[in-house]
Each structure stands twice: as structure tokens, then as C-alpha cells.
Design a protein around this motif. Structure first.
Motif, PDB file in Angstrom:
ATOM      1  N   ALA A 182       0.852  -1.194   0.000  1.00 47.06           N
ATOM      2  CA  ALA A 182       0.000   0.000   0.000  1.00 47.06           C
ATOM      3  C   ALA A 182       0.881   1.235   0.000  1.00 47.06           C
ATOM      4  CB  ALA A 182      -0.932   0.003   1.214  1.00 47.06           C
ATOM      5  N   VAL A 183       0.459   2.253  -0.740  1.00 49.44           N
ATOM      6  CA  VAL A 183       1.156   3.530  -0.787  1.00 49.44           C
ATOM      7  C   VAL A 183       0.347   4.540   0.014  1.00 49.44           C
ATOM      8  CG1 VAL A 183       1.980   5.399  -2.263  1.00 49.44           C
ATOM      9  CG2 VAL A 183       2.202   3.029  -3.017  1.00 49.44           C
ATOM     10  N   LEU A 184       1.020   5.243   0.914  1.00 48.47           N
ATOM     11  CA  LEU A 184       0.380   6.257   1.750  1.00 48.47           C
ATOM     12  C   LEU A 184       0.772   7.633   1.224  1.00 48.47           C
ATOM     13  CD1 LEU A 184       1.244   4.693   5.237  1.00 48.47           C
ATOM     14  CD2 LEU A 184      -0.721   4.219   3.777  1.00 48.47           C
ATOM     15  N   GLU A 185      -0.213   8.431   0.831  1.00 49.82           N
ATOM     16  CA  GLU A 185       0.031   9.757   0.307  1.00 49.82           C
ATOM     17  C   GLU A 185      -0.665  10.801   1.168  1.00 49.82           C
ATOM     18  OE1 GLU A 185      -1.515   9.377  -3.634  1.00 49.82           O
ATOM     19  OE2 GLU A 185       0.369   8.606  -4.449  1.00 49.82           O
ATOM     20  N   GLU A 186      -0.121  12.014   1.133  1.00 51.31           N
ATOM     21  CA  GLU A 186      -0.690  13.135   1.894  1.00 51.31           C
ATOM     22  C   GLU A 186      -0.892  12.757   3.362  1.00 51.31           C
ATOM     23  OE1 GLU A 186      -4.057  14.986   0.005  1.00 51.31           O
ATOM     24  OE2 GLU A 186      -3.321  14.483  -1.990  1.00 51.31           O
TER      25      GLU A 186
ATOM     26  N   ARG B 215      -1.090  23.091  20.936  1.00 48.13           N
ATOM     27  CA  ARG B 215       0.059  22.587  21.696  1.00 48.13           C
ATOM     28  C   ARG B 215       0.731  21.415  21.000  1.00 48.13           C
ATOM     29  NH1 ARG B 215       1.152  19.180  26.027  1.00 48.13           N
ATOM     30  NH2 ARG B 215      -0.987  18.405  26.192  1.00 48.13           N
ATOM     31  N   GLY B 216       0.046  20.796  20.054  1.00 45.41           N
ATOM     32  CA  GLY B 216       0.558  19.598  19.421  1.00 45.41           C
ATOM     33  C   GLY B 216       1.649  19.858  18.395  1.00 45.41           C
ATOM     34  N   ALA B 217       2.309  18.781  17.984  1.00 46.79           N
ATOM     35  CA  ALA B 217       3.338  18.820  16.953  1.00 46.79           C
ATOM     36  C   ALA B 217       2.778  18.168  15.700  1.00 46.79           C
ATOM     37  CB  ALA B 217       4.589  18.076  17.416  1.00 46.79           C
ATOM     38  N   ALA B 218       2.837  18.881  14.570  1.00 50.78           N
ATOM     39  CA  ALA B 218       2.254  18.396  13.328  1.00 50.78           C
ATOM     40  C   ALA B 218       3.344  18.109  12.303  1.00 50.78           C
ATOM     41  CB  ALA B 218       1.263  19.419  12.774  1.00 50.78           C
ATOM     42  N   LEU B 219       3.242  16.957  11.646  1.00 51.83           N
ATOM     43  CA  LEU B 219       4.173  16.569  10.593  1.00 51.83           C
ATOM     44  C   LEU B 219       3.380  16.075   9.393  1.00 51.83           C
ATOM     45  CD1 LEU B 219       5.527  15.165  13.503  1.00 51.83           C
ATOM     46  CD2 LEU B 219       7.478  15.358  11.950  1.00 51.83           C
ATOM     47  N   ALA B 220       3.997  16.153   8.213  1.00 53.80           N
ATOM     48  CA  ALA B 220       3.356  15.700   6.989  1.00 53.80           C
ATOM     49  C   ALA B 220       4.373  14.942   6.151  1.00 53.80           C
ATOM     50  CB  ALA B 220       2.788  16.880   6.205  1.00 53.80           C
ATOM     51  N   GLY B 221       3.873  14.063   5.265  1.00 53.27           N
ATOM     52  CA  GLY B 221       4.805  13.317   4.420  1.00 53.27           C
ATOM     53  C   GLY B 221       4.110  12.218   3.657  1.00 53.27           C
ATOM     54  N   SER B 222       4.839  11.110   3.441  1.00 52.79           N
ATOM     55  CA  SER B 222       4.325   9.990   2.670  1.00 52.79           C
ATOM     56  C   SER B 222       4.982   8.708   3.168  1.00 52.79           C
ATOM     57  CB  SER B 222       4.616  10.182   1.177  1.00 52.79           C
ATOM     58  OG  SER B 222       6.017  10.268   0.954  1.00 52.79           O
ATOM     59  N   GLY B 223       4.489   7.567   2.676  1.00 51.50           N
ATOM     60  CA  GLY B 223       5.059   6.304   3.110  1.00 51.50           C
ATOM     61  C   GLY B 223       4.536   5.147   2.298  1.00 51.50           C
ATOM     62  N   SER B 224       4.935   3.940   2.691  1.00 51.81           N
ATOM     63  CA  SER B 224       4.476   2.717   2.041  1.00 51.81           C
ATOM     64  C   SER B 224       4.489   1.579   3.047  1.00 51.81           C
ATOM     65  CB  SER B 224       5.368   2.364   0.843  1.00 51.81           C
ATOM     66  OG  SER B 224       6.693   2.069   1.270  1.00 51.81           O
ATOM     67  N   PHE B 225       3.675   0.575   2.798  1.00 49.14           N
ATOM     68  CA  PHE B 225       3.599  -0.589   3.684  1.00 49.14           C
ATOM     69  C   PHE B 225       3.604  -1.840   2.823  1.00 49.14           C
ATOM     70  CE2 PHE B 225       2.246  -3.695   6.673  1.00 49.14           C
ATOM     71  CZ  PHE B 225       2.504  -3.186   7.926  1.00 49.14           C
TER      72      PHE B 225
ATOM     73  N   ARG C  23       7.586   1.955   5.699  1.00 46.83           N
ATOM     74  CA  ARG C  23       8.560   2.991   5.407  1.00 46.83           C
ATOM     75  C   ARG C  23       7.829   4.323   5.330  1.00 46.83           C
ATOM     76  NH1 ARG C  23       9.965  -1.321   1.988  1.00 46.83           N
ATOM     77  NH2 ARG C  23      12.074  -2.137   2.294  1.00 46.83           N
ATOM     78  N   ALA C  24       8.379   5.338   5.982  1.00 46.92           N
ATOM     79  CA  ALA C  24       7.712   6.644   5.977  1.00 46.92           C
ATOM     80  C   ALA C  24       8.736   7.761   6.114  1.00 46.92           C
ATOM     81  CB  ALA C  24       6.689   6.732   7.112  1.00 46.92           C
ATOM     82  N   ALA C  25       8.410   8.900   5.510  1.00 43.66           N
ATOM     83  CA  ALA C  25       9.228  10.106   5.623  1.00 43.66           C
ATOM     84  C   ALA C  25       8.300  11.252   5.998  1.00 43.66           C
ATOM     85  CB  ALA C  25       9.948  10.408   4.310  1.00 43.66           C
TER      86      ALA C  25
END
Length: 217
Positions: free
Chosen positions: A35-39, A49-59, A68-70
Motif C-alpha cells: 500500500a502507498v500512503l500519500e498526503e 500545543r501539538g506537533a504536526a508533521l506531513a509526508g508519505s510512506g508505504s507498507f 517505510r515513511a518520511a
């Protein structure tokens, strides 16, 4: 896909337990083997107060699954994420320990993981870490910190690599560290949570093996 953990839950015995909430959203393209994870959007902690990150990954599925994720962020305020009424700001090493305790139970997936994290600026202990780059790898049981690099106050470049392990409620570390500081006086002042005073110190380089546990360095 949308996953989330609430700020609290009630266990089967009726005891209420508080958690740091998090939520993750992503678009998924899946087939039989992967599976490919986008957005991907991930937030740890409540609201502003939270920490937000964005990126992509795969399983990868099958007998040898692997995630795998960045992920990346322009700015994260770790002081605000860790703040409590009793401790609105912690010293840098105490902040790192507190963050390890916060993530201790979350960083234990049952499958191999390769995770890359990049943050342009991170506020810690009243100072700013710049160009934070982290590469983590898990075999499903233990975590390896392949790389952690950042620029700290005092025109200081830090490089760390080693192994993460459970330590009490949080995470411990054992591995190598290199520190190059052009302004050690300001680096020491940031670590101690005070204003830099006294004569200027010459630049210095330090390297060695470091072990962090729940009660000692």
C-alpha cells in the motif's frame, strides 16, 4: 484512512487513564502486496500545543511486512508540547527525557519500520535546534537510531547514532555522539537554562559513547 487516539480512556477495571492524543490521516492506494500512503498528516498532542508533521510512506504486506515513511515539519515547539502548570519549561536534557517518556509506549510496533523525520526548527529548553534530521529503524523488537543531526545554540553541530531501548516509562539510548561547538559558552548556558556570562570560550570538539537511562547519563 483516519486513525486517532483520544486524550483518555476507561479501562475494564473502571480506572481512567490519560493519554497524549494523536491523529493520523492519509490517502491510500492499495494492492495485494503493498500500500502507498500519500498526503500523510500526523499530529501528536492536543490543538495548538501539538506537533504536526506531513509526508508519505508505504507498507509491504506478506510474511515480512515493513513500514517505510518520511515525515517533515517546518517548526515544532517541544517546550509547548511538554508544558505543564508545574513545569512550563524544562531544561533541554529534561525535555528530551520527558519526550522519551511520552513516546515510550508508542514506539513499540510489532513489525519492522524505517522512519525518516526532518524538522527545520525545533524549540527545546528555550533555544532553537535547526536542521533536525533523524533516521530510525526497527526490526519489530528494537529501535536503531541510524542518524540524528542538528545545529544547537552556540553554533554547535551535533551528530548522534546508536540504539534505543526501554528505560522505565520512557526510552533509553546507547551509542556514539559527536559535538562541534564554535561558541561553547552559549551552548553551556542553554543546557543550564541561564544567560551566558563570563569570558568567551574557545571552540571545542567532543566525541564519545553515551548511555542515557531513566536516572543517569
Amino acid at each position: 484512512l483516519a486513525l486517532s487516539r483520544p486524550a483518555g480512556a476507561v479501562q475494564a477495571n473502571g480506572k481512567a487513564v490519560a493519554y497524549e492524543p494523536w491523529n493520523l490521516t492519509s490517502k491510500i492506494k492499495a494492492e495485494a502486496t503493498s500500500a502507498v500512503l500519500e498526503e500523510v498528516s500526523f499530529q501528536y498532542g492536543p490543538g495548538e500545543r501539538g506537533a504536526a508533521l506531513a509526508g508519505s510512506g508505504s507498507f509491504d504486506f506478506g510474511a515480512q511486512p515493513r513500514l517505510r515513511a518520511a515525515l517533515s515539519a517546518r517548526q515544532i515547539d517541544l517546550d509547548r508540547l511538554l508544558a505543564t502548570p508545574d513545569a512550563p519549561r524544562r531544561l533541554p536534557l529534561a525535555a528530551v527525557q520527558g519526550f522519551g517518556e511520552m513516546l515510550g509506549s508508542a514506539l513499540r510496533p510489532s513489525w519492522p519500520v524505517e522512519l525518516s523525520i526532518g524538522v527545520d526548527a525545533m524549540t527545546v529548553g528555550g533555544g532553537v535546534l535547526q536542521a533536525v534530521a533523524c533516521e530510525l529503524r526497527s526490526d519489530g523488537e528494537q529501535w536503531a537510531l541510524d542518524k540524528l543531526e542538528f545545529r544547537a545554540p552556540g553554533f554547535t553541530q551535533v551528530s548522534v547514532h546508536g540504539r534505543l531501548h526501554p528505560a522505565g516509562a520512557g526510552m533509553g539510548f546507547a551509542g556514539g555522539t559527536n559535538v562541534d561547538s564554535n561558541d561553547p559558552k552559549n551552548l553551556a548556558a542553554w543546557l543550564a537554562g541561564r544567560t551566558a556570562t563570563g569570558p568567551q570560550m574557545r571552540p571545542w570538539h567532543a566525541s564519545g559513547d553515551v548511555t542515557l537511562s531513566a536516572d543517569r547519563i
